[in-house]
Design a protein around this motif. Structure first.
Motif, PDB file in Angstrom:
ATOM      1  N   CYS A   1     -10.390  -4.690   4.237  1.00  0.00           N
ATOM      2  CA  CYS A   1     -10.798  -5.346   2.994  1.00  0.00           C
ATOM      3  C   CYS A   1     -10.430  -6.824   2.979  1.00  0.00           C
ATOM      4  CB  CYS A   1     -10.186  -4.642   1.792  1.00  0.00           C
ATOM      5  SG  CYS A   1      -8.411  -4.946   1.570  1.00  0.00           S
ATOM      6  N   GLY A   2      -9.398  -7.191   3.760  1.00  0.00           N
ATOM      7  CA  GLY A   2      -9.009  -8.599   3.828  1.00  0.00           C
ATOM      8  C   GLY A   2      -8.108  -9.039   2.697  1.00  0.00           C
ATOM      9  N   GLN A   3      -7.759  -8.148   1.773  1.00  0.00           N
ATOM     10  CA  GLN A   3      -6.957  -8.609   0.644  1.00  0.00           C
ATOM     11  C   GLN A   3      -5.820  -7.677   0.230  1.00  0.00           C
ATOM     12  OE1 GLN A   3     -10.930  -7.967  -1.674  1.00  0.00           O
ATOM     13  NE2 GLN A   3      -9.375  -8.324  -3.229  1.00  0.00           N
ATOM     14  N   CYS A   4      -5.730  -6.484   0.828  1.00  0.00           N
ATOM     15  CA  CYS A   4      -4.663  -5.561   0.416  1.00  0.00           C
ATOM     16  C   CYS A   4      -3.309  -6.027   0.987  1.00  0.00           C
ATOM     17  CB  CYS A   4      -4.977  -4.138   0.867  1.00  0.00           C
ATOM     18  SG  CYS A   4      -4.863  -3.887   2.658  1.00  0.00           S
TER      19      CYS A   4
ATOM     20  N   CYS B   1      -3.605  -6.196   4.834  1.00  0.00           N
ATOM     21  CA  CYS B   1      -4.522  -7.233   5.322  1.00  0.00           C
ATOM     22  C   CYS B   1      -3.925  -8.626   5.120  1.00  0.00           C
ATOM     23  CB  CYS B   1      -5.874  -7.132   4.609  1.00  0.00           C
ATOM     24  SG  CYS B   1      -6.876  -5.745   5.193  1.00  0.00           S
TER      25      CYS B   1
ATOM     26  N   CYS C   1      -5.537  -1.582   7.233  1.00  0.00           N
ATOM     27  CA  CYS C   1      -6.011  -1.767   5.855  1.00  0.00           C
ATOM     28  C   CYS C   1      -5.793  -0.489   5.040  1.00  0.00           C
ATOM     29  CB  CYS C   1      -7.490  -2.149   5.861  1.00  0.00           C
ATOM     30  SG  CYS C   1      -8.172  -2.317   4.202  1.00  0.00           S
ATOM     31  N   HIS C   2      -5.404  -0.694   3.774  1.00  0.00           N
ATOM     32  CA  HIS C   2      -5.096   0.462   2.912  1.00  0.00           C
ATOM     33  C   HIS C   2      -6.288   0.832   2.030  1.00  0.00           C
ATOM     34  CE1 HIS C   2      -1.830   3.131   1.944  1.00  0.00           C
ATOM     35  NE2 HIS C   2      -1.915   2.935   0.645  1.00  0.00           N
TER      36      HIS C   2
HETATM   37 ZN   LIG Z   1      -7.058  -4.239   3.435  1.00  0.00          ZN
END
Ligand SMILES: [Zn+2]
Ligand SMILES: [Zn+2]
Lengths: 381, 182
Positions: free
Chosen positions: A90-93, A96, A104-105
């Protein structure tokens, strides 16, 4: 569309499947132009990964042309030629944000222990993969990377997994100038790990395997000092003798399908009571010097393995391991390809139409016809 | 006499190490390798993956998770999650007997062997279901082609040949059993 279809251990075919749809605002649909079969696909193909369902499409190494994007994707448009990291991230968790894009979660409901991976069983999220004409790409605003104009698609497709995984194996080794590095496994990832070890300044790079044509390839491609483990007796004793005190860094680039030890073959591969056969890991732990580093990128299942953990304690070994965080490495690796320091497509031995997927799996799995890396090409490519 | 006793693995290793590296296993001179040391970095120790405390704000703090996908199919979910991850794969939802076993498996955490062993069992059941499903749709199994033992262009021929062999085997068995009866 045409897509690979898993029917059970060692049985795959190509069938017509419905076109993938956008399921989420951050999705894209990609028309596949190149798709590899990976050594880790063989763990699925051999029925070793739990929750591998009949009817699934494999394939986590692919590149292609963006066909359609969801409303949340602004940095890609139809027609862009992209390479797609095998990690669905996701690039934001929490993970990440730390650059752990392989962890990634927000991409794998079935397991917390591994991030989402395209076409890699439901244990890795249940996403259909890229051994097909089209594929759904979640978080398309984060993962896919536009392929530079000058780059050959055969190079691009190998930047989705093999090259970053090999490179990270060397990076995780913490190699310092002059270090002796031993790589177990002369498959695609092992070759790239050995190649990358030099970039980090290794003083000596040794590759161990038992497939002669692959060792021969490693000798010139990496280049490396290569040994057939069938000819060196006990590899742990041998490595200690030729390095005095043991190598500084050992890399396991084989994983669950390893040969070389009857015990592990029985419990790991035949009875499936271990999460695969952990021979290289066993050798790595026992041969690395005291205080050395063992770096693991070989893939194992989620259950347990019989490895000499007591020796890890007594020798003060550091173990580093992860699924490669592909996106993190891409800028540097693209540079290495452009400068000619890494030649990804040099390992491709077979270019096969998608329709012949069953034959390609068989060739690769049985190590026939000098196969190192097969690439599937859909007819719509 | 002693030359007839096979060497132990350690003795073999000893002997092999005496000559290595040699002409057959030459040692590589690093100075001849393109790009040697370009990424050498004394700071890369200890190395990735390290916890990056500067970006570690704890899960659930200071961030909004991605929009959640609405799944069209049944998704089995690890009991170790507080909530479902934002995207899910929609390939091959659980069905039939294997589906029942998979659902049972997901009552256990990823830490329990029962979880994984049940899933492995479900996979084996699913294999049989795949064949039954094929037959139900009028597709005869073609293991020779699916195992990649022939080129796809010859798959049909292989299918017919497999059927012929299977037919002959059944015919032979029936004949044999009849012969025994008499
Ligand atoms: Zn993530
Ligand atoms: Zn791969």
């Amino acid at each position: 569309m045409r897509a690979m279809d898993y029917r059970g251990p060692r049985r795959v075919r190509v069938v017509d499947k419905p076109m993938p749809k956008l399921e989420h605002p951050r999705d894209a649909i990609v028309r596949v132009t190149r798709s590899c079969i990976c050594g880790s696909d063989l763990h699925l193909y051999h029925g070793m990964v739990p929750d591998t369902r009949v009817g699934m499409t494999f394939g986590h190494e692919f590149c292609g042309v963006v066909e359609e994007v969801g409303s949340g994707v602004e940095n890609l448009k139809a027609g862009d030629h992209v390479l797609v990291p095998f990690n669905i991230a996701c690039g934001q968790c929490h993970f990440c944000k730390q650059g752990l894009f392989g962890n990634c979660h927000e991409s794998n409901a079935q397991a917390t222990a591994v991030g989402g991976i395209f076409g890699y069983s439901h244990t890795a999220g249940g996403y259909d993969g890229g051994q097909a004409e089209y594929v759904r790409v979640p978080y398309a605003d984060f993962g896919p990377t536009i392929i530079p104009d000058w780059m050959d698609p055969d190079d691009a497709v190998l930047l989705t997994d093999v090259v970053p995984t090999g490179y990270q194996a060397a990076e995780m080794g913490g190699i310092q100038k002059g270090d002796t590095v031993v790589v177990f496994g002369a498959g695609p990832v092992g070759l790239l790990a050995a190649r990358s070890a030099w970039l980090f300044g290794a003083g000596r790079v040794i590759v161990i395997d038992h497939v002669e044509y692959r060792l021969e390839f490693a000798r010139t491609y990496c280049p490396a000092e290569v040994y057939d483990f069938r000819e060196i007796g006990d590899p742990v004793v041998f490595l200690k003798k030729i390095t005095d005190i043991g190598p500084d860094v050992c890399i396991d680039a084989v994983g669950a399908d390893a040969s070389g030890n009857a015990w592990h073959t029985l419990f790991g591969k035949k009875l499936k009571l271990e999460a695969g056969s952990a021979v290289p890991l066993h050798w790595a732990i026992n041969s690395v010097k005291k205080g050395g580093v063992v770096s693991i990128v070989g893939v194992y299942g989620p259950t347990g393995n019989m490895v000499p953990i007591g020796n890890v304690v007594n020798k003060g070994i550091t173990i580093r391991a992860n699924q490669a965080s592909v996106k993190r490495h891409l800028p540097k690796l693209i540079e290495h390809v452009r400068e000619g320091r890494i030649d990804p497509k040099g390992i491709i031995t077979h270019r096969v139409p998608l329709e012949d997927v069953a034959e390609a799996y068989h060739l690769f799995s049985s190590k026939l016809d000098g196969c190192i890396k097969p690439v599937l090409i859909p007819s719509a490519a | 006499m002693s030359k007839d006793i096979p060497m132990t693995q350690s003795e073999q290793a000893d002997a092999a190490a005496d000559t290595a590296p040699d002409a057959k296993h030459p040692r590589i001179d690093p100075q001849t390798v393109i790009g040697w040391g370009v990424d050498a970095d004394p700071e890369n120790d200890p190395t990735y993956p390290m916890r990056d405390r500067s970006k570690d704000d704890g899960p659930g703090m200071n961030w909004t998770p991605p929009v959640a996908q609405v799944a069209d199919v049944e998704i089995l979910q690890s009991v170790e999650y507080l909530r479902r991850p934002a995207t899910v794969g929609q390939s091959t939802p659980p069905s039939g007997l294997s589906g029942k076993i998979r659902r049972a498996a997901f009552a256990y955490s990823e830490s329990q062997w029962g979880h994984w062993l049940l899933l492995m069992l479900a996979d084996r059941v699913n294999f049989v279901e795949g064949i039954v499903d094929d037959l139900g749709k009028g597709t005869l199994p073609n293991p020779v082609a699916e195992m990649g033992l022939v080129k796809s262009s010859n798959a049909r021929v292989a299918g017919v040949a497999t059927l012929a062999v299977a037919g002959l085997a059944v015919f032979g068995l029936v004949t044999l059993l009849r012969g025994r009866d008499r």
